[in-house]
Design a protein around this motif. Structure first.
Motif, mmCIF file in Angstrom:
data_model
loop_
_atom_site.group_PDB
_atom_site.id
_atom_site.type_symbol
_atom_site.label_atom_id
_atom_site.label_comp_id
_atom_site.label_asym_id
_atom_site.label_seq_id
_atom_site.Cartn_x
_atom_site.Cartn_y
_atom_site.Cartn_z
ATOM 1 N N ASP A 1 42.130 59.870 46.257
ATOM 2 C CA ASP A 1 43.423 59.521 45.666
ATOM 3 C C ASP A 1 43.648 58.008 45.720
ATOM 4 O O ASP A 1 43.116 57.318 46.575
ATOM 5 C CB ASP A 1 44.569 60.209 46.420
ATOM 6 N N GLY A 2 44.495 57.508 44.810
ATOM 7 C CA GLY A 2 44.993 56.138 44.908
ATOM 8 C C GLY A 2 44.006 55.041 44.607
ATOM 9 O O GLY A 2 44.195 53.901 45.050
ATOM 10 N N ALA A 3 42.927 55.340 43.861
ATOM 11 C CA ALA A 3 41.959 54.292 43.546
ATOM 12 C C ALA A 3 42.561 53.257 42.605
ATOM 13 O O ALA A 3 43.368 53.575 41.734
ATOM 14 C CB ALA A 3 40.714 54.906 42.912
ATOM 15 N N ARG A 4 42.161 51.995 42.785
ATOM 16 C CA ARG A 4 42.623 50.930 41.899
ATOM 17 C C ARG A 4 41.972 51.046 40.526
ATOM 18 O O ARG A 4 40.795 51.400 40.418
ATOM 19 C CB ARG A 4 42.286 49.562 42.497
ATOM 20 N N GLU A 5 42.707 50.653 39.516
ATOM 21 C CA GLU A 5 42.177 50.662 38.158
ATOM 22 C C GLU A 5 41.433 49.368 37.846
ATOM 23 O O GLU A 5 40.576 49.335 36.964
ATOM 24 C CB GLU A 5 43.300 50.863 37.142
ATOM 25 N N GLN A 6 41.767 48.276 38.565
ATOM 26 C CA GLN A 6 41.124 47.002 38.272
ATOM 27 C C GLN A 6 41.074 46.122 39.512
ATOM 28 O O GLN A 6 41.823 46.314 40.460
ATOM 29 C CB GLN A 6 41.870 46.283 37.153
ATOM 30 N N ILE A 7 40.158 45.175 39.485
ATOM 31 C CA ILE A 7 39.971 44.208 40.566
ATOM 32 C C ILE A 7 39.981 42.808 39.956
ATOM 33 O O ILE A 7 39.351 42.553 38.918
ATOM 34 C CB ILE A 7 38.628 44.454 41.293
ATOM 35 N N TYR A 8 40.676 41.907 40.621
ATOM 36 C CA TYR A 8 40.828 40.515 40.164
ATOM 37 C C TYR A 8 40.207 39.592 41.201
ATOM 38 O O TYR A 8 40.246 39.864 42.414
ATOM 39 C CB TYR A 8 42.321 40.218 40.020
ATOM 40 N N SER A 9 39.629 38.481 40.726
ATOM 41 C CA SER A 9 39.210 37.437 41.650
ATOM 42 C C SER A 9 39.272 36.097 40.937
ATOM 43 O O SER A 9 39.393 36.019 39.703
ATOM 44 C CB SER A 9 37.802 37.698 42.191
ATOM 45 N N CYS A 10 39.202 35.012 41.723
ATOM 46 C CA CYS A 10 39.382 33.677 41.150
ATOM 47 C C CYS A 10 38.696 32.639 42.028
ATOM 48 O O CYS A 10 38.406 32.874 43.205
ATOM 49 C CB CYS A 10 40.871 33.344 41.065
ATOM 50 N N TYR A 11 38.420 31.484 41.434
ATOM 51 C CA TYR A 11 37.973 30.329 42.200
ATOM 52 C C TYR A 11 38.628 29.090 41.619
ATOM 53 O O TYR A 11 38.368 28.712 40.478
ATOM 54 C CB TYR A 11 36.453 30.182 42.182
ATOM 55 N N THR A 12 39.480 28.460 42.389
ATOM 56 C CA THR A 12 40.261 27.280 42.016
ATOM 57 C C THR A 12 40.816 27.464 40.598
ATOM 58 O O THR A 12 41.287 28.539 40.252
ATOM 59 C CB THR A 12 39.418 25.991 42.159
ATOM 60 N N ASN A 13 40.781 26.411 39.773
ATOM 61 C CA ASN A 13 41.219 26.563 38.383
ATOM 62 C C ASN A 13 40.022 26.581 37.437
ATOM 63 O O ASN A 13 40.153 26.342 36.239
ATOM 64 C CB ASN A 13 42.186 25.438 37.988
ATOM 65 N N HIS A 14 38.841 26.904 38.012
ATOM 66 C CA HIS A 14 37.613 26.892 37.231
ATOM 67 C C HIS A 14 37.137 28.285 36.808
ATOM 68 O O HIS A 14 36.433 28.406 35.801
ATOM 69 C CB HIS A 14 36.483 26.218 38.024
ATOM 70 N N GLN A 15 37.473 29.306 37.591
ATOM 71 C CA GLN A 15 36.889 30.617 37.317
ATOM 72 C C GLN A 15 37.918 31.727 37.532
ATOM 73 O O GLN A 15 38.727 31.655 38.465
ATOM 74 C CB GLN A 15 35.703 30.879 38.250
ATOM 75 N N ARG A 16 37.843 32.748 36.667
ATOM 76 C CA ARG A 16 38.644 33.952 36.832
ATOM 77 C C ARG A 16 37.766 35.163 36.542
ATOM 78 O O ARG A 16 36.802 35.077 35.769
ATOM 79 C CB ARG A 16 39.862 33.955 35.894
#
Length: 470
Positions: free
Chosen positions: A378-393
């Protein structure tokens, strides 16, 4: 009568405390998900972690949600200790957060736990552990001291004069004893204390290993001769895009352009330090058994982020590929299914929320989730987000992952299940255009939800937009 009532109340508190599991949290530094035997790596030897995984449940896709500067561990550990997601963690005033009793160990302490800490900290002031934990030993900084010799290393076979087991270079040897061994010694001391404590314990043991300079005793280094080490299939001489981290400190641990031999050397010493850490984890688990508390203890093992170490022409962790944002994540103990693997994605910082749920501790303001429902389906996430400074998303939805480099207007698309080492960029496939458009929209929505500063204005000055080029 008052005396009788006091005894009854004390007895009730004792009973409630006895029902709470102990929580042992073991944390590594720079450990990629694919560098543990239980995660499919047949080259590195990690018998204790493999045994721990078999005794519990491992999460296949555990992610760090990013960093606001090159020391990725700072953001990862700040999220872990405060319970705040990446950009909210960055703006959290740590002194005020501690003053309000909102740090992870403080919440556990309020729930009736005695708390212990040793090892790498790197969350605000080095004095913070003593403010938020009950018992503290050997607090370490962000990384062992560096040496010019390691950075100026000659990666020509037969001409390399650096030795990872030369104690005169200090690093992990500073103080006379390897830091991983000192941490296991600290754990031994803690387990002697818990034997006489009726309260449940929360113990955080945080290794600096396998961070560079990757130094292990000679016997461990000999397990991994340089020439025998496999070069990753995603090897490149140089990464083709400027992503804001190509020349950062981590990347200077090898020559430019890369050579396959330099990657073999880096990975050999990485594996040696991982195996040495694994031995210390075995010592820690043995001491837990000796304490008599093992059958009432939940163990969580993870790491603050991964490491490229030769994948994609990169050596560091300042990128959005799975080898750098994805970590091993294992939970074992009473009530946890044995030998189970869960593919549902989680954030590594869910360790905090999981322990709070198990402890019955308050979790107001915590932005992560317990994995216990996920284990049950139950309760699995639909999406995952990550980032690095203002260079990568980055965003991952289902089997697909979009990496965006807004400053240079480049995007990459991978099918993580079909292409786990992210070697087949699908971004130029016309059939993927609708998927990319949808993922870009979802990424922007997630950026806004996360209070990502680039969701307001990106590097090109366009509000609420990301790159269109491929």
């Amino acid at each position: 009568m008052k005396h009788v009532l006091s005894l009854m109340a004390a007895s009730l508190v004792s009973m409630q405390a006895a029902e709470k599991p102990n929580i042992l949290f073991i944390f590594a530094d720079d450990l990629a998900y694919d560098c543990v035997g239980a995660y499919g790596n047949k080259e590195v030897k990690t018998p204790n972690l493999d045994k721990l995984s078999a005794s519990g449940t491992q999460f296949t896709y555990a992610y760090n949600s990013g960093a606001w500067h090159g020391a990725v561990c700072v953001a990862s550990r700040t999220m872990l200790m405060t319970g705040k997601q990446i950009w909210n963690a960055k703006t959290t005033k740590l002194g005020d957060h501690a003053g309000a009793g909102k740090f992870w160990p403080q919440r556990m302490n309020k729930a009736g736990y005695t708390t212990y800490f040793a090892g790498k900290w790197h969350v605000g002031s080095a004095s913070l552990p003593k403010q938020v934990f009950n018992h503290v030993r050997n607090v370490r900084g962000g990384m062992p001291n560096q040496t010019k010799e390691r950075y100026n290393r000659n990666f020509t076979p037969g001409q390399d004069d650096w030795s990872p087991f030369d104690k005169s270079k200090q690093g992990f040897w500073k103080g006379g004893k390897h830091w991983s061994e000192v941490l296991a010694d600290d754990a031994t001391s803690f387990f002697k204390q818990v034997q006489s404590d009726e309260k449940p314990f929360f113990m955080a043991l945080c290794f600096n290993a396998p961070h560079d300079p990757r130094q292990a005793p000679e016997s461990y280094q000999k397990m991994y001769p340089y020439k025998n080490i496999t070069v990753p299939s995603s090897y490149m001489d140089l990464y083709p895009h400027e992503i804001g981290s190509n020349r950062i400190r981590d990347e200077k641990l090898g020559p430019f352009p890369r050579t396959k031999y330099s990657v073999q050397v880096n990975r050999s010493e990485y594996f040696a330090l991982i195996s040495h850490m694994d031995t210390q984890i075995g010592r820690i688990l043995d001491e837990l058994e000796k304490s008599g508390k093992a059958d009432k203890t939940i163990i969580i093992f993870s790491a603050d982020h991964g490491l490229a170490c030769g994948h994609h022409g990169l050596l560091g962790k300042q990128n959005m590929y799975d080898h750098s944002v994805r970590v091993p994540w294992i939970i074992s103990g009473p009530g946890i299914p044995k030998g189970k693997s869960v593919d549902a994605p989680i954030y590594l910082q869910d360790a905090m929320a999981t322990s709070l749920a198990l402890a019955g501790a308050e979790s107001d303001g915590v932005e992560f989730k317990s994995v216990i429902p996920v284990i049950k389906g139950d309760g699995a996430r639909e999406q995952i987000y990550s980032c690095y400074t203002n260079h990568q998303r980055m965003i991952r939805v289902g089997e697909y992952k979009l990496i965006s480099y807004p400053r240079i207007e480049v995007e990459k698309l991978f099918n993580i299940k079909a292409d786990p080492f992210e070697e087949k960029d699908l971004a130029k496939d016309p059939e993927q255009a609708p998927r990319i458009k949808q993922l870009r929209t979802q990424l922007l929505d997630e950026m806004k939800r996360m209070n990502d500063p680039m969701a307001v204005t990106d590097a090109t000055g366009r509000k609420g937009s990301l790159s269109r080029k491929k």
